[in-house]
Design a protein around this motif. Sequence first.
Motif, mmCIF file in Angstrom:
data_model
loop_
_atom_site.group_PDB
_atom_site.id
_atom_site.type_symbol
_atom_site.label_atom_id
_atom_site.label_comp_id
_atom_site.label_asym_id
_atom_site.label_seq_id
_atom_site.Cartn_x
_atom_site.Cartn_y
_atom_site.Cartn_z
ATOM 1 N N ARG A 176 1.686 1.884 -3.511
ATOM 2 C CA ARG A 176 0.510 2.418 -4.202
ATOM 3 C C ARG A 176 0.349 3.905 -3.932
ATOM 4 O O ARG A 176 0.053 4.688 -4.856
ATOM 5 N N LEU A 206 -4.220 -0.845 -7.944
ATOM 6 C CA LEU A 206 -4.321 0.426 -8.662
ATOM 7 C C LEU A 206 -4.711 0.108 -10.096
ATOM 8 O O LEU A 206 -4.085 -0.732 -10.748
ATOM 9 N N ALA A 254 -3.099 -3.595 -2.321
ATOM 10 C CA ALA A 254 -2.372 -2.494 -2.979
ATOM 11 C C ALA A 254 -2.761 -2.385 -4.448
ATOM 12 O O ALA A 254 -1.898 -2.272 -5.319
ATOM 13 N N THR A 257 0.827 -1.203 0.000
ATOM 14 C CA THR A 257 0.000 0.000 0.000
ATOM 15 C C THR A 257 0.863 1.255 0.000
ATOM 16 O O THR A 257 0.473 2.292 -0.556
ATOM 17 N N GLY A 269 4.148 2.127 -11.642
ATOM 18 C CA GLY A 269 2.963 1.284 -11.565
ATOM 19 C C GLY A 269 2.284 1.248 -12.920
ATOM 20 O O GLY A 269 2.910 1.561 -13.945
#
Length: 691
Positions: free
Chosen positions: A349, A385, A383, A346, A408
């Motif tokens: 993220r 996204l 986590a 997290t 990411g």
Amino acid sequence: MTSTLSQILRPASYVYGTWHANPDGQTLVDAVYGRPVAVISSEGVDFAQALAYGRGVGGPAIRRLTFHARARALKALGTYLLERKEDYYALNLLTGATRRDGWVDIEGGIGTLLSYASMARRELPDERFLPDGKVERLGKGGTFVARHLLVPREGVAVQINAYNFPVWGMLEKLAPAFIAGMPSLVKPAPQTAYLTERVVRDIIASGLLPEGSLQLVTGEPGDLLDHLEEQDLVAFTGSAATAQKLKVHPTIVARNVGFNTEADSLNASVLGLTVRPGDPEFALFVREVAREMTGKAGQKCTAIRRAIVPRGRVEEVVAALRQELSKVTLGDPARDDVRMGALVSTEQRERVQRTLDALKAETSVVIGGEARDLLGGSRERGAFLDPTLLLCESPLTARGPHELEAFGPVATLLPYGTLEEAAQLARMGRGSLAGSIVTHDRAEATELVLGMASTHGRLLVLNRENAGENTGHGSPLPQLKHGGPGRAGGGEELGGLAGVRHHMNKVAVQADPTTLAAITREYVPGAEVREDVVHPFRKSFDEIGVGDSLLTHRRTVTEADIVNFAGLTGDHFYAHVDEIGAREGLFGKRVAHGYFLISAAAGQFVSPAPGPVLANYGLENLRFVEPVGIGDTIRTRLTCKRKIRKDLRPGETRPTGVVEWHAEITNQRDELVATYDILTLVERARDGADA
């Protein structure tokens, strides 16, 4: 099945020959459900002792082995780890990665071990040092010569790895270091250290590497860098910001410790101006961008961060990417119907989200922004996204897309008008690990490659011709350089034997030819030779020695030789058969074919009866130095230059080795007229290694 554990893992460090565990430390949670999975700590590890152990125990043990012995150990280790890969796949799911993502990490890493094992046996001598380059003649009389040698550094290769490839990241550094003769101390990133530790446990348990070859620190590095010495090396993979801090560590600077960086970079993929939506290349570009955005949830140092497209194709590219990304299902990577998992944590993220918010100052969101339904996993504690595509309308004046990396599932579309603009946009990343160019137009590809090459470590030109075999924009290969200039760190990993040479010291050795031959165990022209009543082709591989030599009988070249060779081969070049043309040509007379000289030399030195020499394996380094005319007399000196022992392959029963012979053809004035090296396959005695 879900990506959870029945008990919390406690990965330990392996230092100075023992496993070092600590019940307290940093608690790690899985990336999918946010449940505790491991506790790691390096508290109590004596880093000075660990480095001293590597230098004093591991280094000497590896250096006692030849390149081929090290290669055999790596090959056996690769096979051993493949048999245990399912254990690694199970832990891989906890990192948020799908099995497909894990294949790149796990089997890709093991494959790198096997690749380096093969390269070393094929391209390196069965020695503990590597002669490099050719012999340099330093004096007119030939009694003073020199050659470069590569020998292992007598330190430890400290390898600091990123979280995104806990297996490949370790093995792609370990393989070339071990082949070179250096022990490794591996420091994985904390978030996924439990997977690295599981693989190291199996490596240690296998007993296939000498003790001290590999040490592992699972927690914080403490004062590790303070104890580095001049013979040590540091290899770092991670963010450019962290690399900059480590490079200027006082010990690294004061002791000139070698430092190699492979840093995250703003890699770009360019869609060619000539590509139309119906072309195969258009679909290839869209699939590649989508794959790089979602593979490992975009957590790859080689991922496409900037998609550079013709301004007139932006809407069509967005529409195609929207359709492609809509197929990507998000959730628990243990499920078969999930194509993309979570980020590693997290915290990661949130870092990506902050960077994404900063990028929005100069871009607009064209895909993403809404939360998809999850197929397993937790939005709150996991986590996750969603894939996000941004559009920057003014990429030549914007700064964010060329400076900020959201590590990411995020990419930015950058429109361009001309190929020169496209190359300029790619260069604005200030140094990238990898770039790709998608076009079937060769002129376009050439212009883009030359325009982008100065700021890239690797470039892929992708089109319909190589679509079925290409390994993709973001896939480093053992044979190719992995690194890049500028922002990418300026370092180099892999690159075939270049990765091995990086771990060795290059020294120039000057001596007389005979002494240099004794040191390098390779014949040096001008060195003393040994002539025997036994023809060298009557000796087995084991009986032949470097420096064994044969000086043949003489042969006078006749006009009939030249005419007959021309008739046999069909080579009627004027310099050989046209008296008038030859007289007016370069040599002023008719001369023998160069290949006739080689054939005649073979007739001089070959022993025709069956014996230990099984076949001619090849011919290298051929040079024709002086012309040979009608009436000139030639003879040949054949000398054993070096020997290469070959391992038995599956199904083979006849042990062999390759003997490299140096051949020199001279004329009646003892002038060199041709020189070359011949490789022969020679039978050898069976030994224990073949059993």
